[in-house]
Write a protein that holds these residues in place. Structure first.
Motif, PDB file in Angstrom:
ATOM      1  N   THR A 163     -40.849  67.869  31.586  1.00  0.00           N
ATOM      2  CA  THR A 163     -39.603  68.169  32.220  1.00  0.00           C
ATOM      3  C   THR A 163     -38.807  69.162  31.414  1.00  0.00           C
ATOM      4  O   THR A 163     -39.314  69.501  30.311  1.00  0.00           O
ATOM      5  N   SER A 164     -37.805  69.704  32.138  1.00  0.00           N
ATOM      6  CA  SER A 164     -37.060  70.912  31.530  1.00  0.00           C
ATOM      7  C   SER A 164     -36.238  70.634  30.383  1.00  0.00           C
ATOM      8  O   SER A 164     -35.841  69.165  30.233  1.00  0.00           O
ATOM      9  N   ALA A 165     -35.550  71.451  29.575  1.00  0.00           N
ATOM     10  CA  ALA A 165     -34.869  71.160  28.566  1.00  0.00           C
ATOM     11  C   ALA A 165     -33.471  70.384  28.799  1.00  0.00           C
ATOM     12  O   ALA A 165     -32.999  69.707  28.314  1.00  0.00           O
ATOM     13  N   GLY A 166     -33.031  71.094  30.091  1.00  0.00           N
ATOM     14  CA  GLY A 166     -31.869  70.490  30.631  1.00  0.00           C
ATOM     15  C   GLY A 166     -32.132  69.135  30.950  1.00  0.00           C
ATOM     16  O   GLY A 166     -31.404  68.141  30.946  1.00  0.00           O
ATOM     17  N   ASP A 167     -32.994  68.877  31.766  1.00  0.00           N
ATOM     18  CA  ASP A 167     -33.312  67.502  32.113  1.00  0.00           C
ATOM     19  C   ASP A 167     -33.514  66.589  30.937  1.00  0.00           C
ATOM     20  O   ASP A 167     -33.090  65.440  30.904  1.00  0.00           O
ATOM     21  N   ALA A 168     -34.093  67.010  29.879  1.00  0.00           N
ATOM     22  CA  ALA A 168     -34.380  66.089  28.836  1.00  0.00           C
ATOM     23  C   ALA A 168     -32.992  65.847  28.062  1.00  0.00           C
ATOM     24  O   ALA A 168     -32.733  64.812  27.520  1.00  0.00           O
ATOM     25  N   ALA A 181     -33.342  67.096  39.686  1.00  0.00           N
ATOM     26  CA  ALA A 181     -33.740  66.261  38.562  1.00  0.00           C
ATOM     27  C   ALA A 181     -33.530  64.800  38.785  1.00  0.00           C
ATOM     28  O   ALA A 181     -34.139  64.167  38.684  1.00  0.00           O
ATOM     29  N   LEU A 182     -32.386  64.482  39.525  1.00  0.00           N
ATOM     30  CA  LEU A 182     -32.079  63.116  39.938  1.00  0.00           C
ATOM     31  C   LEU A 182     -33.179  62.617  40.887  1.00  0.00           C
ATOM     32  O   LEU A 182     -33.575  61.416  41.057  1.00  0.00           O
ATOM     33  N   ARG A 183     -33.236  63.351  41.831  1.00  0.00           N
ATOM     34  CA  ARG A 183     -34.329  63.098  42.854  1.00  0.00           C
ATOM     35  C   ARG A 183     -35.703  62.588  42.223  1.00  0.00           C
ATOM     36  O   ARG A 183     -36.150  61.678  42.300  1.00  0.00           O
ATOM     37  N   ASP A 184     -36.145  63.373  41.227  1.00  0.00           N
ATOM     38  CA  ASP A 184     -37.279  63.379  40.772  1.00  0.00           C
ATOM     39  C   ASP A 184     -37.311  61.746  39.810  1.00  0.00           C
ATOM     40  O   ASP A 184     -38.408  61.118  39.946  1.00  0.00           O
TER      41      ASP A 184
END
Lengths: 99, 248
Positions: free
Chosen positions: B200-205, B236-239
């Motif tokens: 996952t991306s840094a933002g999502d982390a 991100a929320l969908r995932d």
């Protein structure tokens, strides 16, 4: 810090929820049951087999005079074992018979 | 008296020397006999570690791994009667091991492996129902404190831990070169008894970390945007809804 306004946040959250196309996909599908104890290697209760049944197989010496196992009463000495610990190789160790 | 004997026995089975056991026990061949116990205890704990960290083991090789596992076992006797909980501190030992300084990513790879085991054994809980995100008012959403599912773990690393993990699976015979300059974050979730590792991306982390710390969704999203201006909250929320990152 950049922030989302409330309506953007709500729209994105709702969008995410709606994008999860089939609500049933988010819950357990029917017709399946949980099955424990059949996990394959690497996904399992890792070490149960190792840790709970570990005693056998870890001795570093074959037929060591310091090792023992339970055998039927009276059969020990018939098989070439002894009833007391002893030093040196056992007569059962093939390595000791090569010479 | 009994406590002294038990302590001496523990030292004898966990350590290399027989310590003070001879003061308590008189028996012919004591050293050799206690060595059988030592071998069994350290060997079986070593096997527990090997089973929990197969990728780490593959990277350093069996012989070196065995030595590390035995050293760990000697210094870390189990504290719970539950082998799946044994080995949590092993990655820290890897981080401190001078001989491993050329593999600086190894401790984080081991943390990923440990997180995978934790996820597998975590409690059951229902995943977040998507409808919650639709039905909640904008103001309440902003303050909404989502909760991580008990099986969710986040591992962040300055190294490509997901890639390293992938290329060191048993079925991979020729390990390709890995670009070590890539930082990777992995979210682990469990659905229907299977643990999934998701790069996952840094933002999502940052989002997941903020939620784990108890931030409301608005603040968590702001932290994700601060980490990565291109962060896409909606996808991100969908995932996360699909993966079951959050619980109801």
């Amino acid at each position: 810090m950049r922030t989302l306004n409330l309506h953007t946040l709500a729209a994105m959250a709702a969008g995410a929820a709606l994008a999860v196309a089939d609500p049933a996909a988010a819950s357990d599908p029917k017709g399946k049951e949980k099955c424990y104890g059949v996990a394959k290697a690497g996904e399992n209760g890792c070490a149960a087999a190792n840790g709970t049944h570990s005693c056998g197989g870890l001795s570093k010496v074959n037929y060591s005079g310091q090792e023992w196992k339970l055998v039927p009463g009276g059969s020990c000495e018939k098989m070439g074992g002894r009833l007391e610990p002893f030093e040196g190789p056992s007569p059962l160790d093939p390595a000791s018979k090569k010479k | 008296m009994l406590a002294g004997l038990q302590r001496a026995f523990q030292d004898a089975v966990l350590g290399e020397a027989d310590g003070t056991l001879a003061e308590h026990v008189t028996a012919p061949g004591l050293a050799a006999r206690i060595a059988v116990y030592r071998n069994t205890v350290q060997g079986s704990l070593g096997e527990v570690i090997a089973a929990a960290f197969p990728v780490t083991r593959r990277i350093v090789g069996d012989a070196f791994f065995s030595a590390l596992a035995r050293r760990f076992a000697a210094g870390h006797p189990p504290r719970l009667p539950q082998l799946s909980a044994y080995g949590a501190d092993f990655p820290d030992l890897l981080a401190e091991e001078a001989a491993l300084h050329r593999l600086p990513y190894l401790a984080d790879v081991a943390r990923l492996e440990w997180a995978r085991g934790e996820s597998y054994f975590a409690a059951e809980a229902p995943a977040l129902t998507p409808g919650v995100l639709i039905e909640t008012s904008p103001e309440a959403l902003d303050a909404l404190k989502l909760r991580l599912h008990p099986a969710t773990r986040l591992v962040r690393s300055p190294y490509p831990i997901h890639r390293i993990w992938q290329v060191n699976q048993p079925e991979v015979e020729d390990v390709p070169a890995v670009d070590m300059s890539v930082a990777e974050n992995v979210v682990l979730t469990r659905r229907e008894g299977r643990v999934a590792l998701r790069l996952t991306s840094a933002g999502d982390a940052a989002l997941v970390a903020a939620i784990a710390e108890g931030e409301g969704l608005g603040d968590a999203a702001a932290r994700a945007l601060a980490e990565d201006a291109a962060f896409d909250l909606e996808s991100a929320l969908r995932d996360h809804l699909i993966a079951g990152t959050f619980r109801n």
